[in-house]
Design an enzyme around this catalytic site. Sequence first.
Site: not given
Length: 477
Positions: A149, A286, A404
């Site tokens: 629109h 890891g 982490e």
Amino acid sequence: MQNLKPFIDDFSKALRENNAAIFAGAGLSSGAGFVNWTELLRSVAEELHLKVEKEQHDLISLAQYYCNEHSGRGRLNQIIIDEFQRRASITENHRILARLPITTYWTTNYDTLIETALRENGKNPDVKIDPENLAITLSDRDAVIYKMHGDVSQVHKAVITRDDYEKYELTHSLFTTALQGDLVSKTFLFIGFSFNDPNLNYILSRIRIRLEGNQRPHYCFLKKIVETDFDNKEDYDYARIKQELQINDLKRFSVKTILVNEYQEITNILRMIEKSFRKNSIFISGSAEDYGAMSEDIAKELLHGLSYELVKSDCTIISGFGLGVGSYVINGALDCLQSEKKKRIENNLILRPFPQKASGDKSLPDLWDFYRRNIISESGIAIYLFGNKMVDGKIVNADGVRKEFEIAKSMGLNVIPVGATGFQARVLWEEVMNDFSRYYSDEQVFKPLFEILGNSLIPHEIISTILKIIDELRRRI
């Protein structure tokens, strides 16, 4: 909440398959401070000696009457500009949608909130305002926004009056064709949309007629009619019956309704969708200079097998390529990709090696912190294994694995430290076990599984336990 699960599962699946789309109405922007169409045209109605509440069912005619009285739309254009060119803050709903991998947005809104949210999230939106824009593709785009629109930057072309709607098939037929294609091939979520727009209703009708009984499922949010919003019971009963009829009518177009009591619930549901989607992305943290109680062969079997099974279950593995861990994770993922004949590696394996040298004005620790936050934010579950490194000839627990873990906790990820692998993973496992309800509300289901992760040294037992935890997490909202 259980009624939400099929919707969340279906839309999350569409996100993973890159088949999800958003249709945004005025309700999405109202939370940012913009008025809805009723309020936008309130002054218009007053000037015409009408009551906007009585014209809500036909606001486009109200806009047309105003233009008729003023021999043109100049004054209406100014009203739109005054409203939509003022500054507004994007909402949490915009931010969540921008974080999700949604590449198709349709909107009847004139504001720029969707594209602003995407840019703030580092994405490059390709905005289509005019039909001519459809023939041009923005290079390196991350999402397409179809403003069917118009836009506040071209307010003189905005679709708002009865004339505009009647001419739409002549002036915007390419938008109609493009929307029909997306409605056929993508799963839409309608947010802040009232389904009173004649253009969209026409398009939905054409699709229904052509694909009777075979339409793709779509979803919409509607606020439940509540009695406290009305002055008397008669008005409430009328509105409630009308909403029930509308919900049933939307089923003809394969649009299922999600009723909410308050608009804030939409934000909560979008968060659930994001969390459900992220649970298919597994961050593996890891490092291992030493494998402790495990031999290297056993550790290799564990890492390779875990990665293989995660990819087999259609998870995406995200890893920072930790020493002594990353190579085996890659090997297991690639082995599964080859065995299962999966062709697109990036769908199941994302590797982000850490920078090793500082450059520019950022220190290496700052770069690592930014890197960690970036990759962890793409995940929903984090697994922690081993976690040690060599410092001055001695094996010590890896502080990076600890960081982490803390980042993942702060971002609301489900954390799975495998205590049996020792070192930092053991420390993290003990922390989880000592305050288990903080991490998992259903102790009866999850705690016995975590007990296994802290005591078993058998690779296939550890792997199957991790998969059970992930399956249980993915099953829940």
